[in-house]
Design a protein around this motif. Structure first.
Motif, PDB file in Angstrom:
ATOM      1  N   HIS A  77      86.920   0.614   6.076  1.00  0.00           N
ATOM      2  CA  HIS A  77      88.252   0.281   5.578  1.00  0.00           C
ATOM      3  C   HIS A  77      88.245  -0.338   4.192  1.00  0.00           C
ATOM      4  CE1 HIS A  77      89.392   1.044   9.723  1.00  0.00           C
ATOM      5  NE2 HIS A  77      90.656   1.027   9.344  1.00  0.00           N
TER       6      HIS A  77
ATOM      7  N   LEU B 297      98.083   2.689   9.502  1.00  0.00           N
ATOM      8  CA  LEU B 297      97.315   2.183   8.367  1.00  0.00           C
ATOM      9  C   LEU B 297      98.076   1.129   7.580  1.00  0.00           C
ATOM     10  CD1 LEU B 297      95.798   5.535   7.040  1.00  0.00           C
ATOM     11  CD2 LEU B 297      94.710   3.818   8.503  1.00  0.00           C
TER      12      LEU B 297
ATOM     13  N   MET C   3      94.614  -5.431   8.293  1.00  0.00           N
ATOM     14  CA  MET C   3      93.304  -4.954   8.710  1.00  0.00           C
ATOM     15  C   MET C   3      92.837  -5.637   9.992  1.00  0.00           C
ATOM     16  SD  MET C   3      89.784  -4.748   6.476  1.00  0.00           S
ATOM     17  CE  MET C   3      90.686  -3.942   5.154  1.00  0.00           C
TER      18      MET C   3
ATOM     19  N   GLN D  54      94.511  -3.990  12.898  1.00  0.00           N
ATOM     20  CA  GLN D  54      93.930  -2.673  13.144  1.00  0.00           C
ATOM     21  C   GLN D  54      92.600  -2.808  13.896  1.00  0.00           C
ATOM     22  OE1 GLN D  54      93.860   0.181   9.855  1.00  0.00           O
ATOM     23  NE2 GLN D  54      95.264  -1.128   8.716  1.00  0.00           N
TER      24      GLN D  54
ATOM     25  N   ARG E  56      88.104  10.913   4.659  1.00  0.00           N
ATOM     26  CA  ARG E  56      88.544   9.550   4.951  1.00  0.00           C
ATOM     27  C   ARG E  56      89.129   9.465   6.368  1.00  0.00           C
ATOM     28  NH1 ARG E  56      86.082   9.298   0.874  1.00  0.00           N
ATOM     29  NH2 ARG E  56      86.518   8.041  -0.985  1.00  0.00           N
TER      30      ARG E  56
ATOM     31  N   TYR F 197      89.029   7.777   9.204  1.00  0.00           N
ATOM     32  CA  TYR F 197      88.510   6.505   9.674  1.00  0.00           C
ATOM     33  C   TYR F 197      88.110   6.498  11.156  1.00  0.00           C
ATOM     34  CZ  TYR F 197      90.280   4.529   5.283  1.00  0.00           C
ATOM     35  OH  TYR F 197      90.522   4.255   3.976  1.00  0.00           O
TER      36      TYR F 197
ATOM     37  N   GLN G 152      84.189   5.784  12.360  1.00  0.00           N
ATOM     38  CA  GLN G 152      83.882   4.623  13.203  1.00  0.00           C
ATOM     39  C   GLN G 152      83.291   5.056  14.533  1.00  0.00           C
ATOM     40  OE1 GLN G 152      87.625   1.978  11.431  1.00  0.00           O
ATOM     41  NE2 GLN G 152      87.725   2.876  13.453  1.00  0.00           N
TER      42      GLN G 152
END
Length: 314
Positions: A28, A57, A61, A64, A277, A279, A283
């Protein structure tokens, strides 16, 4: 043994939590906006903001991360931003090629490294010792991508013996499956052959002049039996540790090799997801690799007790 296994499984939880924190922050904090990649650079800020809200998004953070951790505990790694498929399904679709490549590579490495190490110990104190040391150092020092390029140019282009790209599932035929895997598998195995052979050879040399081996020779036991029954078995503990590290190294090496040979496995999925990208997939893949690494190390620890009856985990 059971209590030790339970404790080790419990210890995996904090390890995986730390890994998840590191992975989340790296992903991130990397520059790039998935919404722009999906909609295009010419998209309006309103459209980008709306898509960010749909993907979550726009949340802080920390929030998230909390949402991601809660979903992990129920087996939900999220959805791919690129394909809208569950990340778990995306990873499962790519496991077959990666595990096929790893198993083939490990098999090649063991079938070459073990006989070489035993033969060098059998012919110890000859010119084979410095020769073996030189070749093992060269093998462990060769960059995988460079060696892969040499094999592709030599055995795929100049002398087209093996295919240089693509993957065939084993369900479509074992011959085609192994034929497409030999070249990339040998590239991955080349680095590990020198490491495994050298560790096994060093372990056997430590045992070759111990009292129990001298006693066996004094009883008239042949040297080949002494090497295999007494020396080889006692060198398995450190060698098994190296093999466990090798498995983890092979899993990491597939990221480069799968991309070079266009094998649709976990490694290529990770590279593609980084470009997009994506995410959740990044992850999920990194977390999956970490889980495999931890489990392999646990299995290696448990295997010690079977290789050496003197080891107890009470």
């Amino acid at each position: 043994m059971l209590q030790y296994t339970i404790r080790r499984f419990i210890s995996i939880i904090p390890v995986m939590f730390i890994v998840s924190v590191i992975v989340f922050l790296i992903v991130h904090l990397t520059p790039g906006n998935p919404a722009y990649l999906i909609l295009g650079e010419d998209s309006s800020p309103e459209a980008v903001a709306q898509l960010e809200e749909q993907m979550g998004l726009n949340k802080p953070m920390a929030l998230q991360f909390v949402d991601w951790i809660k979903n992990i505990f129920v087996g939900d790694l999220g959805e791919s931003i690129y394909s809208s498929e569950p990340v778990t399904d995306v990873i499962m679709d790519r496991i077959g090629p990666t595990f096929s490549l790893m198993i083939t590579s490990l098999t090649i490495a063991l079938f070459i490294a073990i006989p070489i190490a035993i033969f060098v110990v059998w012919r110890r104190n000859t010119f084979l010792d410095p020769l073996f040391t030189s070749f093992s150092l060269v093998g462990t020092s060769i960059p995988e991508f460079w060696f892969a390029l040499l094999l592709v140019l030599g055995l795929g282009v100049a002398v087209p013996i093996f295919p240089v790209a693509g993957y065939v599932p084993i369900a479509e035929g074992f011959i085609d499956w192994i034929y497409h895997l030999i070249l990339p598998a040998f590239v991955l195995a080349a680095v590990e052959i020198g490491l495994i052979a050298r560790m096994l050879r060093d372990g056997m040399l430590e045992s070759v002049n111990q009292d129990y081996t001298k006693t066996a020779r004094a009883k008239g036991v042949r040297e080949s039996i002494v090497l295999m029954k007494h020396v080889f078995s006692n060198a398995l503990i450190p060698t098994t540790t190296v093999i466990g590290v090798t498995v983890a190294g092979l899993l990491g090496g597939t990221v480069i090799i799968e991309t070079m040979f266009t094998i649709p496995g976990i490694g290529q999925l990770l590279i593609d997801s980084i470009y997009r990208r994506d995410y959740p997939v990044i992850q999920g893949v990194v977390l999956f690799i970490a889980v495999v690494y931890v489990i392999v190390n646990l299995l290696i620890d448990l295997l010690y007790a079977f290789l050496d009856p003197r080891i107890r985990y009470d």
